[in-house]
Design an enzyme around this catalytic site. Sequence first.
Site: not given
Length: 102
Positions: A63-64
């Site tokens: 994810c980020h």
Amino acid sequence: MYKTVMMNELELVMKKRPVQVLDVRELDEYELGHIPGAILAPLSEFVNHIDKVDKTKHYYVVCHSGSRSQAVAEHLGKQGYQVTNVMGGMSTYRGLQIKGLK
């Protein structure tokens, strides 16, 4: 159960062999830049994408920053999937080329 690695460790593995990457960011984040070949399965609608995940394969979940991917890795790991959470996420991915920037 699931494993955890840092993004730099995943990058080293990717230099040696192909890997399956499951990107749980939202579509707009993915479109800005992603690991080539990554499978998009946004957390907000993950239940609709579970069919993209093959229990016989190992996935690196990104994810980020690593928190959304950790939630997905934990969920999949409890169900017997082979997954590794990637801490640091795309915010530390050195291969990222942001759309519109050189």
